[in-house]
Design a protein around this motif. Structure first.
Motif, PDB file in Angstrom:
ATOM      1  N   LYS A  86      18.187  42.152  20.843  1.00 17.39           N
ATOM      2  CA  LYS A  86      18.395  42.219  19.538  1.00 17.39           C
ATOM      3  C   LYS A  86      18.618  41.012  18.862  1.00 17.39           C
ATOM      4  CE  LYS A  86      19.808  47.269  20.124  1.00 17.39           C
ATOM      5  NZ  LYS A  86      20.763  48.073  20.032  1.00 17.39           N
TER       6      LYS A  86
ATOM      7  N   LYS B  63      21.595  54.945  32.950  1.00 22.41           N
ATOM      8  CA  LYS B  63      20.054  55.415  33.186  1.00 22.41           C
ATOM      9  C   LYS B  63      19.390  54.953  34.186  1.00 22.41           C
ATOM     10  CE  LYS B  63      19.017  54.168  28.835  1.00 22.41           C
ATOM     11  NZ  LYS B  63      18.042  53.960  27.820  1.00 22.41           N
TER      12      LYS B  63
ATOM     13  N   VAL C  84      15.384  48.722  27.031  1.00 16.11           N
ATOM     14  CA  VAL C  84      16.006  47.676  26.387  1.00 16.11           C
ATOM     15  C   VAL C  84      15.239  46.798  25.903  1.00 16.11           C
ATOM     16  CG1 VAL C  84      17.855  48.151  28.294  1.00 16.11           C
ATOM     17  CG2 VAL C  84      16.363  46.299  28.519  1.00 16.11           C
ATOM     18  N   ARG C  85      15.847  46.235  24.720  1.00 15.99           N
ATOM     19  CA  ARG C  85      15.029  44.970  24.108  1.00 15.99           C
ATOM     20  C   ARG C  85      16.194  44.168  23.613  1.00 15.99           C
ATOM     21  NH1 ARG C  85      11.521  47.065  26.079  1.00 15.99           N
ATOM     22  NH2 ARG C  85       9.653  47.958  25.267  1.00 15.99           N
TER      23      ARG C  85
ATOM     24  N   ASP D  38      26.276  40.451  23.693  1.00 16.33           N
ATOM     25  CA  ASP D  38      26.133  41.734  23.347  1.00 16.33           C
ATOM     26  C   ASP D  38      24.991  42.349  23.876  1.00 16.33           C
ATOM     27  OD1 ASP D  38      28.559  41.134  21.663  1.00 16.33           O
ATOM     28  OD2 ASP D  38      27.538  41.491  19.976  1.00 16.33           O
ATOM     29  N   ASP D  39      23.723  41.725  23.790  1.00 13.33           N
ATOM     30  CA  ASP D  39      22.513  42.288  24.521  1.00 13.33           C
ATOM     31  C   ASP D  39      22.704  42.552  26.100  1.00 13.33           C
ATOM     32  OD1 ASP D  39      20.801  42.444  22.240  1.00 13.33           O
ATOM     33  OD2 ASP D  39      19.931  40.384  22.474  1.00 13.33           O
TER      34      ASP D  39
ATOM     35  N   ILE E 221      25.552  43.048  27.558  1.00 10.02           N
ATOM     36  CA  ILE E 221      26.308  44.219  27.735  1.00 10.02           C
ATOM     37  C   ILE E 221      25.596  45.213  27.651  1.00 10.02           C
ATOM     38  CG2 ILE E 221      28.391  45.651  26.914  1.00 10.02           C
ATOM     39  CD1 ILE E 221      29.610  42.565  26.333  1.00 10.02           C
ATOM     40  N   GLU E 222      24.605  45.590  26.435  1.00 10.87           N
ATOM     41  CA  GLU E 222      24.089  46.713  26.487  1.00 10.87           C
ATOM     42  C   GLU E 222      22.962  47.134  27.441  1.00 10.87           C
ATOM     43  OE1 GLU E 222      20.645  48.207  23.088  1.00 10.87           O
ATOM     44  OE2 GLU E 222      22.631  47.387  22.252  1.00 10.87           O
ATOM     45  N   TRP E 223      22.395  45.849  27.987  1.00 13.08           N
ATOM     46  CA  TRP E 223      21.515  46.153  29.299  1.00 13.08           C
ATOM     47  C   TRP E 223      22.486  46.672  30.616  1.00 13.08           C
ATOM     48  CZ3 TRP E 223      17.231  42.141  29.867  1.00 13.08           C
ATOM     49  CH2 TRP E 223      16.293  42.039  28.325  1.00 13.08           C
TER      50      TRP E 223
ATOM     51  N   ARG F 179      12.964  46.516  30.918  1.00 16.61           N
ATOM     52  CA  ARG F 179      12.186  47.153  29.629  1.00 16.61           C
ATOM     53  C   ARG F 179      11.553  48.160  29.619  1.00 16.61           C
ATOM     54  NH1 ARG F 179      10.120  41.968  26.669  1.00 16.61           N
ATOM     55  NH2 ARG F 179      10.235  42.953  24.921  1.00 16.61           N
TER      56      ARG F 179
ATOM     57  N   PHE G 152      25.171  48.252  30.454  1.00 14.44           N
ATOM     58  CA  PHE G 152      25.548  49.794  30.271  1.00 14.44           C
ATOM     59  C   PHE G 152      24.004  50.719  30.535  1.00 14.44           C
ATOM     60  CE2 PHE G 152      29.461  48.505  27.687  1.00 14.44           C
ATOM     61  CZ  PHE G 152      30.183  49.276  28.654  1.00 14.44           C
ATOM     62  N   ALA G 153      23.131  50.300  30.071  1.00 13.85           N
ATOM     63  CA  ALA G 153      21.851  51.101  30.243  1.00 13.85           C
ATOM     64  C   ALA G 153      21.549  51.128  31.755  1.00 13.85           C
ATOM     65  CB  ALA G 153      20.762  50.447  29.676  1.00 13.85           C
TER      66      ALA G 153
END
Length: 136
Positions: A117, A52, A114-115, A40-41, A43-45, A109, A47-48
């Motif tokens: 979670k 961005k 991003v961090r 999950d982390d 995937i979030e990274w 970071r 997408f970031a």
């Protein structure tokens, strides 16, 4: 959680051993350091980066926390009852420097905020729960 348990990755192999009530066997000396980032982390990274990230810029992804293969096996075992034994097959060579594969994530970071979670312990527990439910 959807990591295949029948391929050559420590996380899947150790989880499979624990779910089957078997001891964890480390074929090497257990000293190499690796990085474990929950899906999950990751995937979030990713997408970031897409949303961005600076075009043409390289971003490393992964946990900045170095964990030896032996430490990872012991942490995995703690999540099961009875706790499986961890057996390391080889002894580290004298004065050898352990292999290290841990990314420098300071840029992603700093620039994308991003961090992680999920801690390693939380990730193991989520994977354990997912695969235990699949076995029922």
């Amino acid at each position: 959680p959807r990591l295949n348990l029948d391929i050559h990755f420590a996380a899947g192999n150790f989880l499979r051993n624990c779910l089957n009530g078997e001891k964890i066997i480390i074929k090497g000396d257990g000293t190499p350091f690796r990085s474990y980032l929950y899906a999950d982390d990751l995937i979030e990274w990713l997408f970031a980066i897409i949303a961005k990230g600076e075009k043409g810029c390289i971003y490393n992804v992964g946990s900045p926390e170095a964990v030896s293969i032996r430490e990872f096996a012991c942490e995995m075992a703690l999540h099961f009852s009875p706790e499986p034994a961890v057996e390391v097959m080889q002894t580290p060579p004298r004065e050898a420097v352990p292999a290290r594969y841990v990314p420098d994530v300071s840029r992603i970071r700093r620039e994308l905020g991003v961090r992680m979670k999920f801690s390693l312990s939380e990730a193991i527990e989520a994977c354990k729960t997912f695969h235990a439910e699949k076995q029922v």
